[in-house]
Design a protein around this motif. Structure first.
Motif, short mmCIF file in Angstrom:
data_model
loop_
_atom_site.label_atom_id
_atom_site.label_comp_id
_atom_site.label_asym_id
_atom_site.label_seq_id
_atom_site.Cartn_x
_atom_site.Cartn_y
_atom_site.Cartn_z
N PHE A 133 41.04 -7.66 28.19
CA PHE A 133 41.88 -7.42 27.02
C PHE A 133 41.12 -7.77 25.75
O PHE A 133 40.47 -8.81 25.68
CB PHE A 133 43.17 -8.27 27.10
N ASN A 134 41.23 -6.91 24.74
CA ASN A 134 40.56 -7.19 23.46
C ASN A 134 41.53 -7.88 22.50
O ASN A 134 42.73 -8.04 22.80
CB ASN A 134 39.95 -5.91 22.87
N ASP A 135 41.04 -8.28 21.35
CA ASP A 135 41.86 -9.03 20.39
C ASP A 135 43.04 -8.22 19.87
O ASP A 135 44.12 -8.77 19.64
CB ASP A 135 41.00 -9.54 19.23
N ALA A 136 42.86 -6.93 19.68
CA ALA A 136 43.96 -6.08 19.21
C ALA A 136 45.07 -6.02 20.26
O ALA A 136 46.27 -6.12 19.92
CB ALA A 136 43.44 -4.68 18.88
N LEU B 57 50.36 -7.89 22.49
CA LEU B 57 51.09 -8.50 23.60
C LEU B 57 51.71 -9.83 23.21
O LEU B 57 52.82 -10.15 23.63
CB LEU B 57 50.17 -8.62 24.82
N ASP B 58 51.02 -10.60 22.36
CA ASP B 58 51.63 -11.83 21.84
C ASP B 58 52.84 -11.52 20.95
O ASP B 58 53.83 -12.25 20.95
CB ASP B 58 50.61 -12.66 21.07
N GLU C 97 52.08 1.58 13.40
CA GLU C 97 51.80 1.14 14.77
C GLU C 97 52.63 -0.10 15.14
O GLU C 97 53.10 -0.22 16.28
CB GLU C 97 50.30 0.87 14.93
N ILE C 98 52.83 -0.97 14.17
CA ILE C 98 53.68 -2.15 14.42
C ILE C 98 55.12 -1.71 14.68
O ILE C 98 55.80 -2.24 15.57
CB ILE C 98 53.58 -3.15 13.24
N LYS D 106 52.17 -12.14 12.46
CA LYS D 106 52.04 -11.06 11.47
C LYS D 106 50.58 -10.88 11.05
O LYS D 106 50.07 -9.75 11.02
CB LYS D 106 52.90 -11.37 10.24
N GLU D 107 49.90 -11.97 10.75
CA GLU D 107 48.50 -11.88 10.32
C GLU D 107 47.63 -11.26 11.41
O GLU D 107 46.76 -10.43 11.13
CB GLU D 107 47.97 -13.27 9.95
N ARG D 108 47.84 -11.67 12.64
CA ARG D 108 47.05 -11.11 13.75
C ARG D 108 47.34 -9.63 13.93
O ARG D 108 46.44 -8.84 14.20
CB ARG D 108 47.33 -11.89 15.03
N LEU D 109 48.60 -9.23 13.81
CA LEU D 109 48.94 -7.81 13.93
C LEU D 109 48.24 -7.00 12.84
O LEU D 109 47.62 -5.97 13.11
CB LEU D 109 50.46 -7.60 13.83
N TYR D 110 48.35 -7.47 11.60
CA TYR D 110 47.78 -6.73 10.46
C TYR D 110 46.25 -6.70 10.49
O TYR D 110 45.64 -5.84 9.86
CB TYR D 110 48.28 -7.30 9.14
#
Length: 196
Positions: free
Chosen positions: A111-114, A119-120, A148-149, A137-141
Motif C-alpha cells: 500500500f502506498n501513502d495515498a 483507507l484511514d 476524489e474525496i 484532512k491534511e493527509r487526504l489533500y
C-alpha cells in the motif's frame, strides 16, 4: 435466519434489469437487493446510487473504492459487507498482495501513502463518534483532490447504509462471497456470523 426473506430475482423486472450491474461487480445479485425489492422504489434507488458512487471520475480506482468499502465494513463489523467488498476488490483488479494483506494496510509495503490516507479516512469516517479530523484532512489533500474525496466519502456513506441494512436484516450471504471472505479474511477470524 434473515429478518426478511429475499424475493426472487424475477420479482420486479426493473430491479432485475438494474441489478445486472452486480453480475460484473460480484458475479451475482446480492440478497440485500432481493430483500430491498419488497419496496421496488428502494431497490431501484439503491442500485442507481451504487452505480453513481462506484463510477470512476478521478484517480480513485474501482479496486481502491472496494478496499475503502472493506475498511468501512470492518470498522462497523458487518461480515456480509466485508466479504462482498473484498470479493469486489478482487474482481476489480486489486493486487494480490493487497488482498492478502488488507488487514495490515497501514504498514504493509503493498500500500502506498495515498492509499493509506484513503483507507484511514474510511476508518475514521466509519467510527461512532466520527473521527475525521484535521490530520486526516491534511493527509487526504496531500494526495487527492476534492472531487476524489467526495467519491471516497460516497463509498463510505453507501457502505454505512449497507452495513446497517445487512447486519439488521441478518442477510444470508451468498456462496461466492463466502469463498472470498474465507480466502482473504479467514486468517484473521472472518466467519459468516449471523449471515447464514
Amino acid at each position: 435466519m434473515p429478518l426478511v426473506t429475499p424475493l426472487s430475482a424475477d420479482h420486479d423486472p426493473e430491479t432485475k434489469e438494474l441489478a445486472a450491474f452486480f453480475n460484473e461487480t460480484l458475479g451475482f445479485c446480492p440478497n440485500s437487493v432481493l430483500t430491498m425489492q419488497r419496496r421496488p422504489a428502494i431497490s431501484k434507488a439503491f442500485i442507481n446510487l451504487n452505480k453513481a458512487v462506484m463510477a470512476n471520475e478521478g484517480r480513485v480506482t474501482s479496486a481502491l473504492k472496494r478496499m475503502i468499502a472493506w475498511v468501512s465494513s470492518n470498522a462497523t463489523g458487518c461480515r456480509y459487507c466485508q466479504a462482498h467488498a473484498i470479493r469486489a476488490a478482487e474482481r476489480y483488479g486489486a493486487e494480490q498482495e493487497q488482498l492478502d494483506n488488507i488487514w495490515e494496510y497501514r504498514s504493509h509495503p503493498a500500500f502506498n501513502d495515498a492509499e493509506r490516507a484513503a483507507l484511514d479516512f474510511s476508518l475514521a469516517a466509519s467510527q461512532v463518534p466520527n473521527a475525521v479530523n484535521e490530520e486526516i484532512k491534511e493527509r487526504l489533500y496531500a494526495h487527492w483532490d476534492e472531487g476524489e474525496i467526495v467519491e471516497m466519502l460516497g463509498v463510505i456513506s453507501l457502505f454505512g447504509y449497507l452495513n446497517r441494512w445487512n447486519d439488521s436484516m441478518g442477510t444470508s450471504i451468498e456462496d461466492g462471497a463466502v469463498e472470498s471472505g474465507k480466502q482473504y479474511l479467514g486468517k484473521h477470524g472472518w466467519e459468516k456470523g449471523k449471515h447464514v
